[in-house]
Write an enzyme that holds these catalytic residues in place. Sequence first.
Site, PDB file in Angstrom:
ATOM      1  N   CYS A  76      -0.237  -2.555   3.298  1.00  0.00           N
ATOM      2  CA  CYS A  76      -1.616  -2.123   3.046  1.00  0.00           C
ATOM      3  C   CYS A  76      -2.596  -2.846   3.974  1.00  0.00           C
ATOM      4  O   CYS A  76      -2.626  -2.573   5.168  1.00  0.00           O
ATOM      5  CB  CYS A  76      -1.979  -2.270   1.572  1.00  0.00           C
ATOM      6  N   HIS A 174       2.087   1.073  -0.809  1.00  0.00           N
ATOM      7  CA  HIS A 174       2.581  -0.112  -1.516  1.00  0.00           C
ATOM      8  C   HIS A 174       4.027   0.114  -1.960  1.00  0.00           C
ATOM      9  O   HIS A 174       4.250   0.746  -2.999  1.00  0.00           O
ATOM     10  CB  HIS A 174       1.711  -0.394  -2.739  1.00  0.00           C
ATOM     11  N   GLU A 176       5.974  -1.955  -3.313  1.00  0.00           N
ATOM     12  CA  GLU A 176       6.178  -2.661  -4.590  1.00  0.00           C
ATOM     13  C   GLU A 176       5.653  -1.870  -5.785  1.00  0.00           C
ATOM     14  O   GLU A 176       5.937  -2.206  -6.928  1.00  0.00           O
ATOM     15  CB  GLU A 176       5.533  -4.051  -4.537  1.00  0.00           C
TER      16      GLU A 176
END
Length: 192
Positions: A76, A174, A176
């Site tokens: 990001c 992202h 994650e």
Amino acid sequence: MVAIIKYNAGNIASVKNAVERLGFDCVITDDINKIQNANKVIFPGVGEAKSAMNHLTNNGLSGCIKSLLQPTLGICLGLQLLCQYSEEGDTECLKIFETSVKKFPADDIVPHMGWNNISINTEPLFKGLNKDDAVYFLHSYYAGICEQTIATCNYILPFSAAMRKDNFYATQFHPEKSGDVGELILKNFLEL
């Protein structure tokens, strides 16, 4: 050991949790020696380009990051700071990727938030992914498409969803927070 760079930007704990779920040891650190000696480095972040870049410069981390030779993953804001320049705060960045970061032109539909499909190139980072898998985005600025673009997304306009140059990898999305697809991308990076 995986070093997750601590630099006054958010979302670091969720990256650490994702790495540990995959069975890898990691540390959140701004210690240059630990970062330089890690097997892999992750440069995540949610925040504002100017203040983040100032923090990196003032703490010696900008030079450290640019000199890394091991696999390094920007996420990001991390991707954006690896570019040449960001319109956000009129910010000179780390100049790894040969493109600039601009604000999406339509304020009424910004930020780009939620799941979106990406078109991927054949890259070790995307091993096992399907064409047009969806990942999670949250950003108001985007990196233009350039020679180092390895995945694209279209939101208002086409932009770099992922980039690579030498040992530097980066995702605007992202991983994650991107479920099984994101977990696979992180696993692929950590196994490089």
